[in-house]
Design an enzyme around this catalytic site. Structure first.
Site, PDB file in Angstrom:
ATOM      1  N   HIS A  84       0.830  -1.208   0.000  1.00 37.67           N
ATOM      2  CA  HIS A  84       0.000   0.000   0.000  1.00 37.67           C
ATOM      3  C   HIS A  84       0.866   1.259   0.000  1.00 37.67           C
ATOM      4  CE1 HIS A  84      -3.180   2.809   1.022  1.00 37.67           C
ATOM      5  NE2 HIS A  84      -4.074   1.839   0.926  1.00 37.67           N
ATOM      6  N   VAL A 173      12.183  12.162  12.006  1.00 34.75           N
ATOM      7  CA  VAL A 173      11.348  12.008  10.809  1.00 34.75           C
ATOM      8  C   VAL A 173      11.772  10.781  10.004  1.00 34.75           C
ATOM      9  CG1 VAL A 173      10.617  13.109   8.652  1.00 34.75           C
ATOM     10  CG2 VAL A 173      10.869  14.474  10.734  1.00 34.75           C
TER      11      VAL A 173
END
Length: 575
Positions: A84, A173
């Site tokens: 996905h 991050v």
């Protein structure tokens, strides 16, 4: 008092294989009081879990924040692989307004959640759909373009600076990735299964149906030169379905390719329309649809619409029970093809009803309800019994309509009887509801009677509560009278036009209908005896008398029809 707002949150986490990791995240969600965890749907091949929970918006955004805290600790995006598209540990986190809240208000809660996540956790946040702060970020696919692998480059581009959170690809991050926080309408995540392993062919079908379609090319639609418009942007050939996003992928655990579809507005494009369109496009390519799969939850209306669509195609009556309609939808869409579909666990309304855990008389067995009526308790009593008798009567009329709808030789009349049966189902549902409502109305009177009356103020409040409760307790049986009398109109039509062999059932339906009318009328009269508001009492008694008179007349007419149809045929005399 206005009902509290209710929102749904459907975060998608980039982990679908490690049950321990998923449980840590969901455990964090349920630590917030007032939040109900509805569904946890992991996918191995996608390596992604869709979680659904609901509650007051304040509680929901707190639970979502706690999920972010845990997810960024237990998921490392630098090591993530999956089918996905994704760009973060908490890839997307949409809020969906369910009741008593506007989309604009929901977007404000999404902004609060995103700003807190960005500020306290340092995760880059992009607001999308109705929460988007820039028009070009409304589409999730645009925000997520390039996925995690392109995030470092995206953050370096000032045009793609996040709406909040870190704008640099630092160590935090690198692990967490980015996240899209939004507010949107209810989205149905729906996959259609193919009898192929070819992702290329699955993608071709996805491009055929999705709203954005495919890029236009010269000559060969796959390898030809891209056609650009006057601004240098690629020209797109739109797909056949509105409010549809779709891609093709291969799911290793199933060993098949699927069309992964997001239905962003099922009122525009429904599940069954998408399913049928994929069937058509697959057949054009020599492929076959084997079934489909729902990811997460679905509104009950979407399942009922699908079931009724397939019943119409079969020219079968739509006036059957809700459970039967949903069974037709499950079978027709092939929702058990790759995994088991349990309506109680996949339909959002059923899950919310189950959570209430309220006891209802109508959930008792026939024997249990009879025993409850026969007990020492004064409620349930005649009012509930009258409502239930009315429900039985209209059920008989509905049965006559359904049996008649597929009689051999009457194929051209199926819609006529289907309409009659649908009316019957609606009346049956209202009368069944009244079974419990009548008892609740009586209990409200008892609650008012028990109020304190130690001084003039308490006496005044008690009297006011008793008057209001008594009026309500009168309106309930009056409504039963109206519904039961309407059911007798259906019984008359069933007797006149339905199968002659079922005319006795229509006759019993009429008898039940009149019994319900007269039984409820006794309750109307009983509740008006000591009523302070004489104008209200006179009004309901007058209306009740008119309904009773009409029910008596209808009963006589219906029984005459039944008697005439049951009269033996006189044999012809011999000369």
């Amino acid at each position: 008092m206005q009902a509290a707002p209710l929102v749904e949150c459907v975060p998608n986490f980039s982990e679908g294989n490690d049950a321990g990791v998923i449980k840590q995240i969901t455990d964090a969600i349920v630590t917030v009081e007032g939040v109900k965890l509805l569904d946890v749907d992991p996918g191995k091949a996608t390596n992604r879990t869709v979680v659904t929970f609901v509650g007051h918006p304040e509680d929901v955004i707190e639970a979502a924040f706690r999920a972010y805290v845990v997810a960024t600790k237990v998921i490392d995006m630098s090591k993530h692989k999956g089918e996905h598209p994704r760009f973060g540990a908490v890839d997307v986190c949409p809020l969906v307004p369910l009741s008593n809240i506007t989309m604009e208000e929901t977007a404000q809660y999404a902004h609060r959640l995103g700003e807190r996540v960005g500020q306290e956790l340092g995760i880059p946040i992009y607001f999308y759909e109705s929460a988007a702060k820039k028009p070009e970020r409304k589409n999730l696919a645009t925000c997520r373009a390039g996925e995690y692998e392109a995030l470092e480059k995206k953050l370096a581009d000032s045009n793609w600076a996040p709406d909040c959170g870190s704008a640099t690809f630092n160590e935090i991050v690198k692990r967490s990735g980015a996240s899209a926080v939004g507010a949107r309408n209810f989205l149905v995540a729906y996959n259609v299964n193919l009898n192929t392993t070819s992702v290329r062919r699955a993608n071709a079908i996805a491009f055929d149906i999705r709203e954005t379609g495919r890029i236009a090319r010269e000559g060969n639609p796959v390898t030809g030169k891209i056609i650009n418009d006057e601004h240098g942007e690629p020209v797109r050939v739109p797909g056949s379905l509105k409010c549809v996003k779709a891609i093709g992928w291969y799911i290793e655990e199933y060993g098949i390719a699927q069309i992964s579809i997001n239905l962003t507005d099922v009122n525009v494009t429904s599940m069954h329309v998408a399913f049928n369109e994929v069937c058509i496009k697959a057949q054009e390519r020599g492929l076959r649809v084997t079934g489909s799969e729902l990811v997460g939850l679905v509104p009950k209306s979407a399942m009922l619409d699908a079931g009724k669509y397939f019943l119409r195609k079969q020219q079968r009556s739509l006036g059957i029970s809700e459970d039967e309609i949903i069974k037709i939808a499950i079978k027709s869409l092939g929702l058990n093809d790759v995994s088991s579909f349990d309506p109680k666990k996949k339909i959002i309304e059923y899950i919310l009803e189950e959570d209430k855990k309220e006891k209802h008389l109508v959930d008792l067995s026939l024997k249990g309800f009879a025993n409850e009526l026969a007990s020492e308790s004064v409620a349930p009593g005649g009012g509930s019994a009258a409502a239930y008798v009315g429900a039985l009567g209209v059920s008989l009329s509905t049965m006559v309509a359904n049996v008649s709808s597929h009689k051999a030789g009457w194929d051209d009349r199926w819609e006529e009887f289907s309409s009659l049966a649908e009316q019957g189902q609606a009346l049956k549902a209202a009368l069944i509801k009244a079974v419990d409502e009548d008892t609740a109305a009586f209990n409200a009177i008892m609650d008012a009677v028990r109020l304190p009356k130690a001084n003039d103020k308490e006496i005044a409040l008690r009297n006011k509560a008793m008057d209001a409760a008594t009026q309500y307790a009168t309106q309930v049986p009056l409504t039963v009278m109206k519904l039961a009398c309407q059911s007798m109109d259906l019984a008359k039509t069933a007797a006149e036009t339905g199968l002659a062999s079922s005319v006795s059932d229509a006759g019993v339906a009429a008898l039940c209908g009149r019994t319900a009318v007269m039984g409820a009328y006794l309750n109307v009269k009983a509740n008006t005896v000591d009523m302070k508001d004489k104008d209200f009492a006179d009004s309901v008694l007058k209306e009740g008398a008119e309904i009773a008179e009409r029910a008596n007349a209808l009963e006589a007419q219906i029984l005459a029809i039944v008697s005439d149809k049951q009269r033996p045929t006189t044999p012809a005399k011999k000369n």
